[in-house]
Design an enzyme around this catalytic site. Structure first.
Site, PDB file in Angstrom:
ATOM      1  N   THR A  55       0.852  -1.187   0.000  1.00  0.00           N
ATOM      2  CA  THR A  55       0.000   0.000   0.000  1.00  0.00           C
ATOM      3  C   THR A  55       0.889   1.238   0.000  1.00  0.00           C
ATOM      4  OG1 THR A  55      -0.160   0.368   2.407  1.00  0.00           O
ATOM      5  CG2 THR A  55      -1.587  -1.329   1.450  1.00  0.00           C
ATOM      6  N   CYS A  56       0.249   2.412   0.007  1.00  0.00           N
ATOM      7  CA  CYS A  56       1.035   3.651  -0.047  1.00  0.00           C
ATOM      8  C   CYS A  56       1.853   3.867   1.218  1.00  0.00           C
ATOM      9  CB  CYS A  56       0.125   4.849  -0.296  1.00  0.00           C
ATOM     10  SG  CYS A  56      -1.133   5.108   0.972  1.00  0.00           S
ATOM     11  N   ASN A  57       1.477   3.222   2.320  1.00  0.00           N
ATOM     12  CA  ASN A  57       2.180   3.464   3.575  1.00  0.00           C
ATOM     13  C   ASN A  57       2.859   2.243   4.172  1.00  0.00           C
ATOM     14  OD1 ASN A  57       1.936   6.249   4.062  1.00  0.00           O
ATOM     15  ND2 ASN A  57      -0.227   5.997   4.564  1.00  0.00           N
ATOM     16  N   SER A 114      -2.441   1.919  11.323  1.00  0.00           N
ATOM     17  CA  SER A 114      -2.530   2.808  10.163  1.00  0.00           C
ATOM     18  C   SER A 114      -1.992   4.192  10.469  1.00  0.00           C
ATOM     19  CB  SER A 114      -3.986   2.934   9.695  1.00  0.00           C
ATOM     20  OG  SER A 114      -4.463   1.709   9.202  1.00  0.00           O
ATOM     21  N   GLN A 125      -7.837  -3.270   1.668  1.00  0.00           N
ATOM     22  CA  GLN A 125      -6.551  -3.501   0.997  1.00  0.00           C
ATOM     23  C   GLN A 125      -5.974  -4.864   1.363  1.00  0.00           C
ATOM     24  OE1 GLN A 125      -4.725   0.107   2.491  1.00  0.00           O
ATOM     25  NE2 GLN A 125      -4.888   1.118   0.497  1.00  0.00           N
ATOM     26  N   GLU A 197      -8.749   4.711  -6.731  1.00  0.00           N
ATOM     27  CA  GLU A 197      -9.560   4.613  -5.518  1.00  0.00           C
ATOM     28  C   GLU A 197      -9.415   5.845  -4.630  1.00  0.00           C
ATOM     29  OE1 GLU A 197     -10.179   1.652  -1.651  1.00  0.00           O
ATOM     30  OE2 GLU A 197      -8.736   1.131  -3.222  1.00  0.00           O
TER      31      GLU A 197
END
Length: 361
Positions: A55-57, A114, A125, A197
């Protein structure tokens, strides 16, 4: 659990908690790399099952391995295959083993790990990563149970605590930031680059807040057309992006592009009106040097996470409830799986905390 072979759980992980944005964007796995890495892991006899969460993080590789399998082997496979400097990666990543993997995954799916604590997008995700791994036949009975139980754990946390109350997506935070800056968004000229998204969530959040002067652009014009029509937004061909940047008050980037889409050279040379840039992309799409331009203000993912978590101190009691629920469920699943013959210790490898502000739990 009745297994025909002894196994251990192994996790390689790097995320916003261990790596700043400028480092973790180097570890993003492209679609082509993701496909080839799956095949690489699948070809190794000492790795029984594997799943990649990208994922982006966070970038995470979950494996069920032989008890003698070395975690350094997994790191070398990962770094060599993706041409990543192993020294840099080792500095900003760590490994978890057996029960720790379960405990970590339960916290991930529940949103406790998160960048925006309590957000719900991470659960979807992880589910997507699980379904992809199923399609590639890289998961078996161990991971089927592990990940199904992680989804149940996330549901339990959201049902029995209020940790997600007030939590939101990064796209909604971007829209909230725009509202803080401009107040009434009805006449604000906003450009959204990318309609995936995150882009769609951001666009809908802006619309809810009254931002009617919304323009979308996407690398594939035809793919963005249905969504632009749905929310009554203007659709701009990506080729026209450089010459039209001067027409906007807010520019939000959220693509999977691996190069700068917006730089100081592409922006207007001078302007009396402020320009607000919000970069939701990893790797980033807006060159950081744009922040040094007069009347230009740049925000990235880490900036928005800080804004979103302003009220964390008020939710500390909920953290305790969440941890209690997840610890109990971790103990139950670990007792059921009980990997045989594991040589791994039950203490984590060193966990660097380079981003101390992100250590929420």
């Amino acid at each position: 659990m009745n297994n025909n072979y002894p196994f251990s759980l192994l996790l390689l992980t790097t995320s916003h908690k261990t790596a700043p944005l400028e480092v973790r964007e180097k570890f993003v796995i492209s679609k082509d790399q993701l496909h080839s890495l799956r095949h690489k892991l699948q070809s190794i006899p000492t790795i029984f099952e594997s799943l990649i969460l990208n994922t982006c993080n966070r970038t995470e590789v979950y494996c069920a391995v032989t008890p003698s399998f070395s975690h350094s082997t997994l790191m070398n496979i990962f770094c060599n295959h993706l041409e990543i400097d192993s020294t840099l990666f080792q500095k900003h990543s760590f490994f978890l083993h057996n029960k720790e993997v379960i405990h970590h995954l339960f916290h991930v799916t529940s949103g406790l790990d998160s960048q925006i604590v309590g957000e719900n997008e991470i659960l979807a995700q992880v589910k997507d990563a699980y379904l992809e791994a199923k399609n590639y036949n890289t998961v078996g009975p161990i991971f089927h149970r592990l990940f199904q139980k992680s989804f149940q754990a996330a549901k339990a946390v959201r049902t029995h605590t209020t940790i997600s109350l007030g939590a939101t997506s990064i796209g909604s935070v971007a829209a909230e930031l725009a509202s803080r800056i401009f107040g009434d968004l009805s006449s604000v000229r906003t450009l959204l680059v990318g309609t995936g998204e995150v882009g769609q969530i951001t666009a809908q959040a802006l619309k809810i807040r009254g931002n009617h002067n919304l323009t979308l652009t996407n690398r594939t014009f035809e793919n963005a057309l249905p969504f632009a029509s749905k929310i009554a937004a203007t659709l701009l061909p990506i080729e026209e992006l450089p010459k039209t940047l001067k027409n906007f008050d807010i520019i939000i980037a959220c693509t999977t592009c691996h190069n700068w889409l917006i730089s100081g050279n592409s922006l207007p040379q001078s302007s009396t009106n402020p320009l607000f840039l919000i970069d939701l992309s990893v790797p980033r799409n807006i060159c950081p040097t744009t922040a040094f331009r007069q009347n230009t203000y740049l925000y990235n993912l880490d900036d928005l996470a800080t804004i979103a978590n302003e009220n964390l101190k008020n939710r500390r009691a909920e953290f305790s409830k969440c941890h209690s629920i997840l610890s109990h469920k971790t103990d139950i699943l670990w007792a059921y799986l009980n990997p045989a013959g594991s040589n791994y210790p039950q203490t984590s490898s060193l966990k660097p905390e380079v981003d101390s502000s992100a250590s929420y739990s």
